[in-house]
Write an enzyme that holds these catalytic residues in place. Sequence first.
Site, PDB file in Angstrom:
ATOM      1  CB  SER A   1       9.099  -1.032  -0.294  1.00 45.39           C
ATOM      2  OG  SER A   1       8.543  -1.744   0.773  1.00 45.39           O
TER       3      SER A   1
ATOM      4  CE  LYS B   1       9.482  -4.674   0.693  1.00 44.68           C
ATOM      5  NZ  LYS B   1       8.042  -4.396   0.888  1.00 44.68           N
TER       6      LYS B   1
ATOM      7  CE1 TYR C   1      12.247  -5.996   3.634  1.00 43.22           C
ATOM      8  CE2 TYR C   1      11.719  -5.662   5.945  1.00 43.22           C
ATOM      9  CZ  TYR C   1      11.401  -5.507   4.617  1.00 43.22           C
ATOM     10  OH  TYR C   1      10.243  -4.859   4.258  1.00 43.22           O
TER      11      TYR C   1
ATOM     12  CE1 TYR D   1       4.551  -2.401  -1.099  1.00 38.82           C
ATOM     13  CE2 TYR D   1       3.887  -0.107  -1.111  1.00 38.82           C
ATOM     14  CZ  TYR D   1       4.834  -1.075  -0.910  1.00 38.82           C
ATOM     15  OH  TYR D   1       6.080  -0.707  -0.541  1.00 38.82           O
TER      16      TYR D   1
ATOM     17  CB  VAL E   1       6.725   3.394   3.932  1.00 40.15           C
ATOM     18  CG1 VAL E   1       5.599   2.458   3.549  1.00 40.15           C
ATOM     19  CG2 VAL E   1       7.842   2.656   4.642  1.00 40.15           C
TER      20      VAL E   1
HETATM   21  N1  GLN Z   1      10.756  -1.196   6.166  1.00 41.39           N
HETATM   22  C1  GLN Z   1       9.377  -1.182   5.748  1.00 41.39           C
HETATM   23  C2  GLN Z   1       8.662  -2.367   6.373  1.00 41.39           C
HETATM   24  O1  GLN Z   1       9.285  -3.405   6.555  1.00 41.39           O
HETATM   25  C3  GLN Z   1       9.289  -1.216   4.273  1.00 41.39           C
HETATM   26  C4  GLN Z   1       7.858  -1.207   3.794  1.00 41.39           C
HETATM   27  C5  GLN Z   1       7.608  -0.325   2.602  1.00 41.39           C
HETATM   28  O2  GLN Z   1       8.351   0.560   2.200  1.00 41.39           O
HETATM   29  N2  GLN Z   1       6.442  -0.513   2.060  1.00 41.39           N
HETATM   30  O3  GLN Z   1       7.497  -2.289   6.711  1.00 41.39           O
END
Ligand code: GLN
Length: 306
Positions: A61, A64, A189, A241, A259
């Site tokens: 993430s 992002k 993505y 989050y 994650v």
């Molecule tokens: N690739 C992960 C997903 O799409 C990324 C989520 C994350 O790092 N929180 O769920």
Amino acid sequence: MIQLEELVKKNLPKEKEGKVASYIPALAEVNPKQLGVALYDLDDGEIGEAGQSEVRFAIESISKVITLMLAIKKMGIQEVFKHVGSRQSGFAFDSILNMEIEKAKYPLNPFINAGAIATTSMVVSKTGEDAFEEILSFARDICNDPNLYLDQIIYHSERRTGNLDRSLAYYMESKNMMLGDVITSLDTYFKQCSMMVTARSLANLGAVLANNGVKPWDGKRIISVEGARCIKSLMMTTGLYNQSGTYSRLIGVPTKSGVGGGLMSAAPHKYGIGIFSPVLDKAGNSVAGLELLKDIVEDLELDIFD
Ligand code: GLN
């Protein structure tokens, strides 16, 4: 002088308090007993490192932030935020429910999966099929990491198990929220999440944001002051989050997690911080990483309201 080695030693045992992500099978293979940190000091350009700061892991993430930077560069802040919101969802990062409940016209913020896929679709709409190549070279540049690469095993694992992300994307497509082609956007993505970084690459990225959008190692501007400020504000309010509020109080430095176990922080005008420790809490944030970050903030007496 901050004792990074000591802080790593102190916080590594916290990895027992969570679990490595397993919903993306390739991430479940990662050794949980790891904690690494890199600290970019804007004052003298020195990078302090300790623990597994050179180990590569999936950016997930935190990518992002990179696509949001690219979208802002290509479309401008005003235009980007016509298609994605900037407030907390109050739900897990992969929730589809919030958009249904709110009858929202666009995903609530660029750091939950729905908003991130919509942001990637903005980059795709401007660049087409080659969007990932552009994201990859942009990531290498702003992380000052020419060896940053796409891990094929993680990418295929993401793709194989990414049905929830597909649901989010097709839901948004049905409501006309996707600017770029849905299949290309999803694939881009999955790839952007599978880029392999180190704590050091993340410290460099944090340093660019902390330095108001200018790469401190070569003085080149990447994004406007307003763009950098907007990204730091979003990191502060939604970067962890639905734990963002709690950590705004406990840590108080704009931070984005992934994650894969990464944390990237930007302490304005002072430091870029990159941390890696793959064991996560229930919200998907690195357990030992957040504890280490808290210690660093206390030791350096970082206060963004100074
Ligand atoms: N690739 C992960 C997903 O799409 C990324 C989520 C994350 O790092 N929180 O769920």
